[in-house]
Design a protein around this motif. Structure first.
Motif, mmCIF file in Angstrom:
data_model
loop_
_atom_site.group_PDB
_atom_site.id
_atom_site.type_symbol
_atom_site.label_atom_id
_atom_site.label_comp_id
_atom_site.label_asym_id
_atom_site.label_seq_id
_atom_site.Cartn_x
_atom_site.Cartn_y
_atom_site.Cartn_z
ATOM 1 N N UNK A 67 -0.047 7.243 -2.310
ATOM 2 C CA UNK A 67 1.314 8.274 -2.282
ATOM 3 C C UNK A 67 3.292 8.122 -1.895
ATOM 4 N N UNK A 68 4.043 8.214 -2.772
ATOM 5 C CA UNK A 68 5.173 7.710 -2.194
ATOM 6 C C UNK A 68 6.252 9.001 -1.364
ATOM 7 N N UNK A 69 5.401 9.933 -0.722
ATOM 8 C CA UNK A 69 6.052 10.818 0.382
ATOM 9 C C UNK A 69 4.587 11.150 1.594
ATOM 10 N N UNK A 70 4.295 9.662 1.604
ATOM 11 C CA UNK A 70 2.751 10.102 2.815
ATOM 12 C C UNK A 70 3.510 9.370 3.834
ATOM 13 N N UNK A 71 3.155 9.894 5.530
ATOM 14 C CA UNK A 71 3.858 10.000 6.179
ATOM 15 C C UNK A 71 2.913 9.114 6.984
ATOM 16 N N UNK A 72 3.131 8.228 8.076
ATOM 17 C CA UNK A 72 1.723 7.662 8.387
ATOM 18 C C UNK A 72 2.740 7.655 10.499
ATOM 19 N N UNK A 99 9.010 1.285 0.875
ATOM 20 C CA UNK A 99 7.945 2.565 1.760
ATOM 21 C C UNK A 99 6.635 1.155 2.929
ATOM 22 N N UNK A 100 6.640 0.961 2.190
ATOM 23 C CA UNK A 100 5.947 -0.291 2.760
ATOM 24 C C UNK A 100 6.144 -0.865 3.808
#
Length: 315
Positions: A140-145, A188-189
């Motif tokens: 997902x583009x809005x995925x948080x880690x 993002x990555x």
């Protein structure tokens, strides 16, 4: 030599929407005790003493504890991929487990009970001094880690985090990031890489990325070769629950069993020489610019993902 990888079972106690193994031919397959014992004896004959257990979720095999005992009795070192939702009663069989790759998805997809079990199991693995590699799949583009980083800070046996973009299953039923869309996930990555390194941990890539996905400046600035940018390759040998050999994403590649070969290297060569895998790696282009790319011509880049090449068959 890399550790042989055995799909202990295709069954899983999760249903992650990005899972690329949804297209497995026999969803409920699991290895039998006689076949597992035969595999261990065959590997011993090859002087191979390390085995990696995959799934599905390997720990839900109905005879998982017994299989681990067989491996322990023959002094095998075991690596394992798991979602960490196993029960405490199997810990007594973890004698020779040296590494667990823990696939952790967004924490809001777990129940409170599941979240607690994961954290409790991580604490026990730390006490047992078993190394854990946390694995996070970006879909997902809005995925948080943040939850991954929070977990990593708690346990001293976590030194690396594996990052990857979700890859397609052959039937395209999972959520995945197409090569045509990965450019929008690059920032993002790279941001996640910096976040992981900021807490003193290393980053590993799981599957290959095209070298052209990153600029030379990004490759150097983020030290991407050390993370597996140019070393990971599609087409590694896998062993199915029925002992037939395969290569991700082609789990029904052949009916030939690993024990049909005189050596592990011979089985690997059989996979490497598979004409369809070879064609997809180096003849089918992931992007138009691949057609004239020297890295593809000299076979130092397999592209993005063989599954995507097989689906779209771009030329």
């Amino acid at each position: 030599m890399m550790s042989p990888k055995l799909l202990l079972t295709n069954k899983c106690n999760r249903a992650c929407e990005f899972c690329f193994q949804t297209s497995m031919a026999i969803r409920d397959a699991e290895i039998s005790i006689p076949d597992f014992n035969s595999l261990l004896l065959w590997l011993k004959f090859q002087n191979i003493n390390t085995l990696t257990l995959l799934g599905g979720e390997p720990t839900i095999h109905r005879n998982f504890s017994h299989l681990l005992k067989l491996a322990n009795d023959m002094n095998f070192h075991i690596n394992m991929l798991s979602n960490l939702l196993f029960k405490k009663d199997i810990f007594s069989f973890f004698k020779n487990i040296q590494n667990i790759c823990a696939n952790i998805t967004l924490f809001d997809t777990y129940t409170i009970t599941e979240q607690n079990r994961i954290l409790e199991n991580l604490a026990t693995l730390e006490n047992l001094k078993i190394d854990v590699l946390l694995s996070c799949t970006i879909y997902k583009t809005d995925q948080s880690i943040e939850h991954i980083l929070g977990i990593a800070k708690k346990y001293s046996n976590i030194r690396e985090i594996r990052l990857d973009l979700a890859r397609p299953s052959i039937d395209k039923k999972n959520k995945y990031i197409s090569i045509k869309k990965i450019e929008s996930h690059k920032t993002q990555l790279l941001s996640y890489i910096r976040e992981v390194e900021s807490i003193g941990l290393n980053v590993l890539f799981d599957c290959p990325f095209p070298k052209c996905f990153f600029t030379s400046e990004e490759i150097n600035s983020y030290d991407l070769p050390s993370k597996g940018l140019s070393h990971n390759e599609c087409g590694n040998l896998l062993i199915n629950p029925d002992l037939s050999i395969a290569s991700c994403p082609f789990y029904n590649l052949t009916e030939k069993k690993i024990t049909d070969f005189s050596s592990f290297s011979e089985a690997k060569e059989f996979i490497v020489d598979n004409k369809e895998i070879e064609r997809l790696k180096y003849s089918v282009c992931s992007l138009p610019l691949c057609k004239t790319c020297q890295s593809r011509i000299d076979k130092s880049c397999t592209g993005y993902c063989i599954a995507e090449k097989a689906i779209y068959n771009q030329n």
